[in-house]
Design a protein around this motif. Structure first.
Motif, mmCIF file in Angstrom:
data_model
loop_
_atom_site.group_PDB
_atom_site.id
_atom_site.type_symbol
_atom_site.label_atom_id
_atom_site.label_comp_id
_atom_site.label_asym_id
_atom_site.label_seq_id
_atom_site.Cartn_x
_atom_site.Cartn_y
_atom_site.Cartn_z
ATOM 1 N N ARG A 1 0.820 -1.210 0.000
ATOM 2 C CA ARG A 1 0.000 0.000 0.000
ATOM 3 C C ARG A 1 0.860 1.270 0.000
ATOM 4 O O ARG A 1 0.469 2.287 -0.568
ATOM 5 N N ALA A 2 2.029 1.174 0.623
ATOM 6 C CA ALA A 2 2.937 2.319 0.598
ATOM 7 C C ALA A 2 3.399 2.598 -0.824
ATOM 8 O O ALA A 2 3.454 3.756 -1.267
ATOM 9 N N VAL A 3 3.707 1.526 -1.566
ATOM 10 C CA VAL A 3 4.183 1.692 -2.945
ATOM 11 C C VAL A 3 3.054 2.103 -3.869
ATOM 12 O O VAL A 3 3.196 3.021 -4.688
ATOM 13 N N PRO B 1 2.384 7.213 -4.945
ATOM 14 C CA PRO B 1 1.690 7.983 -5.994
ATOM 15 C C PRO B 1 1.044 9.262 -5.463
ATOM 16 O O PRO B 1 1.055 10.289 -6.152
ATOM 17 N N PHE B 2 0.490 9.207 -4.260
ATOM 18 C CA PHE B 2 -0.116 10.412 -3.697
ATOM 19 C C PHE B 2 0.934 11.499 -3.485
ATOM 20 O O PHE B 2 0.740 12.661 -3.867
ATOM 21 N N VAL B 3 2.051 11.131 -2.890
ATOM 22 C CA VAL B 3 3.110 12.103 -2.613
ATOM 23 C C VAL B 3 3.710 12.641 -3.909
ATOM 24 O O VAL B 3 4.021 13.842 -4.009
ATOM 25 N N VAL B 4 3.861 11.788 -4.908
ATOM 26 C CA VAL B 4 4.494 12.204 -6.160
ATOM 27 C C VAL B 4 3.551 13.020 -7.035
ATOM 28 O O VAL B 4 3.926 14.078 -7.562
ATOM 29 N N PHE B 5 2.316 12.539 -7.182
ATOM 30 C CA PHE B 5 1.424 13.150 -8.167
ATOM 31 C C PHE B 5 0.612 14.321 -7.620
ATOM 32 O O PHE B 5 0.157 15.153 -8.403
ATOM 33 N N LEU C 1 -7.265 13.726 -5.962
ATOM 34 C CA LEU C 1 -6.518 12.599 -5.397
ATOM 35 C C LEU C 1 -6.850 12.364 -3.926
ATOM 36 O O LEU C 1 -6.170 11.594 -3.256
ATOM 37 N N TRP C 2 -7.917 13.019 -3.455
ATOM 38 C CA TRP C 2 -8.316 12.837 -2.068
ATOM 39 C C TRP C 2 -8.581 11.379 -1.730
ATOM 40 O O TRP C 2 -8.359 10.946 -0.593
ATOM 41 N N LEU D 1 -5.539 5.531 2.510
ATOM 42 C CA LEU D 1 -4.490 5.348 3.509
ATOM 43 C C LEU D 1 -5.063 5.391 4.922
ATOM 44 O O LEU D 1 -4.701 4.575 5.778
ATOM 45 N N MET D 2 -5.965 6.320 5.169
ATOM 46 C CA MET D 2 -6.595 6.390 6.490
ATOM 47 C C MET D 2 -7.412 5.132 6.778
ATOM 48 O O MET D 2 -7.382 4.591 7.887
ATOM 49 N N LEU D 3 -8.147 4.669 5.788
ATOM 50 C CA LEU D 3 -8.980 3.486 5.979
ATOM 51 C C LEU D 3 -8.140 2.230 6.181
ATOM 52 O O LEU D 3 -8.507 1.345 6.961
#
Length: 413
Positions: free
Chosen positions: A98-100, A105-109, A148-149, A155-157
């Motif tokens: 899930r991190a990958v 993707p969230f941090v990058v995009f 991208l929310w 991630l929270m779920l």
């Protein structure tokens, strides 16, 4: 997304095969985001940064219908596949995957989409001769997660699911409570068609307790704020949790399969009633507590789950067989959704001041956006490091059906 454990009575969900139907539904939920966002410049009254010279209540209706069910459907599948992945890879493997697939993707995009969206907003304002909107003060409740929310929410779920699972396992080490109480309850709910009533009840209460609920928009938007709004937490958290529990008894999907057409008819009728009550033009302000609000909330919640059960069931009936084209689009859907918003906004801006009717411009936007993003996936993503990040390794010349059983993206295998 091979199924590691389950006694399932059909080859469509046998332990050695992918759940092709749910692949298709997951992809459809993402791709419907393009349909939804493309309507925004044509809505009445204007609520979007790009305003077209041609608007229509018909576009309002399209937005209304898609918004009813899309994210509930998505998070249900996300919960289903999250448990599948956890049982395939264990807790450590789940976290790494899930991190990958989600965190990186969230941090990058996110910054890339944020910058490109701002550029299009400036262009749109200049095209329309309007003042460029100033920046919104950045607070925890206004932080712009953009489209991208859903990655942030996943991630929270995932964290919540791991915490709850840890507590449950510590209290029910032998699994008796889950197998003898939880599973039979879920099975009874599904078999007796009580899903909309029982699983929808928390959202119904959340709607009624929200004093400032603007009924036309259903579940309040979640694209702004790192602190989730309570109604959305209930709506999507319930769907995710129910999807998680459904994976314990995959054969329950067969009940929805047999009732797919009936549930679709019910969904259409309920959505029609909700739209008739709310109107094609969003009313000003919140709906006060009263009989109308109660009836509307009941109808809306039932419509959410009727659509969800119908689309899951119909997919199981008609899309369970391997289909390389659907598999390919499913692989591409994650990328398409990530990059689509600035693309759609740019297309909206390009035609906004053109003197053509909305029913020409709206299809034109979709007919350009989908092929453009799909081609970009083929040549810029699928066989590159971006593709490996989003979907796992793909080799040129390898058919979609022979691709390795990697762990894809979002709702994810």
């Amino acid at each position: 997304m091979a199924i590691p454990t389950a006694n399932v009575p059909s080859t469509a969900t046998s332990g050695s095969e992918r759940l092709h139907a749910l692949d298709a539904v997951r992809a459809g939920a993402l791709l419907l985001g393009v349909v939804l966002h493309a309507t925004l410049s044509f809505l009445e009254p204007r609520t979007w940064v790009v305003g077209d010279v041609s608007t229509s209540p018909a576009m309002n209706s399209v937005y209304f219908v898609v918004h009813v069910f899309r994210m509930t459907l998505f998070f249900l599948i996300a919960g289903f596949f999250a448990r599948m992945l956890l049982h395939r890879r264990g807790t450590g493997g789940f976290i790494r995957n899930r991190a990958v697939r989600i965190l990186v993707p969230f941090v990058v995009f996110w910054p890339l989409m944020m910058v490109s969206t701002v550029v299009v907003i400036i262009w749109a304002a200049n095209q329309a001769g309007e003042e460029v909107p100033g920046p919104t003060p950045m607070t925890p409740s206004t932080f712009p997660l953009t489209h991208l929310w859903f990655l942030y929410w996943l991630l929270m779920l995932y964290v919540a699911a791991l915490v709850v699972r840890g507590i449950v396992v510590s209290l029910d080490k032998a699994g008796n409570l889950r197998s003898r109480v939880v599973d039979p309850v879920i099975r009874t709910i599904v078999k007796t068609d009580l899903t909309p009533v029982v699983i929808g009840a928390p959202l119904l209460v959340a709607f009624l307790l929200k004093d400032d609920w603007e009924i036309w928009y259903g579940v309040p938007p979640a694209e702004n704020g790192v602190v989730p709004n309570p109604v959305a937490v209930v709506a999507y958290g319930t769907a995710f949790g129910f999807g998680w529990l459904l994976h314990r008894q995959i054969d329950l999907l067969r009940f929805w399969e047999r009732r797919g057409l009936r549930n679709l008819a019910i969904a259409v009728v309920l959505t029609g009633v909700a739209l008739a009550m709310a109107g094609t033009i969003p009313p000003d302000g919140a709906e006060p507590m009263g009989a109308r609000k109660i009836v509307y909330a009941v109808v809306y919640v039932l419509a959410i789950w009727a659509w969800t059960m119908a689309l899951m069931g119909l997919a199981m009936r008609y899309l369970s067989k391997p289909n390389p084209r659907i598999r390919y689009v499913s692989d591409a859907s994650y990328w398409i959704y990530i990059i689509h918003l600035p693309v759609v906004m740019a297309l909206q801006t390009a035609v906004a001041q053109v003197g053509l009717p909305w029913f020409v411009k709206y299809p034109l936007i979709l007919l350009v956006a989908y092929p453009l993003t799909l081609v970009s996936y083929r040549y810029l993503v699928r066989y590159t490091f971006i593709g490996r990040l989003l979907n796992g390794r793909r080799r040129k010349g390898e058919s979609a059906e022979k691709a390795p059983e990697t762990t894809p993206p979002v709702a994810a295998h």
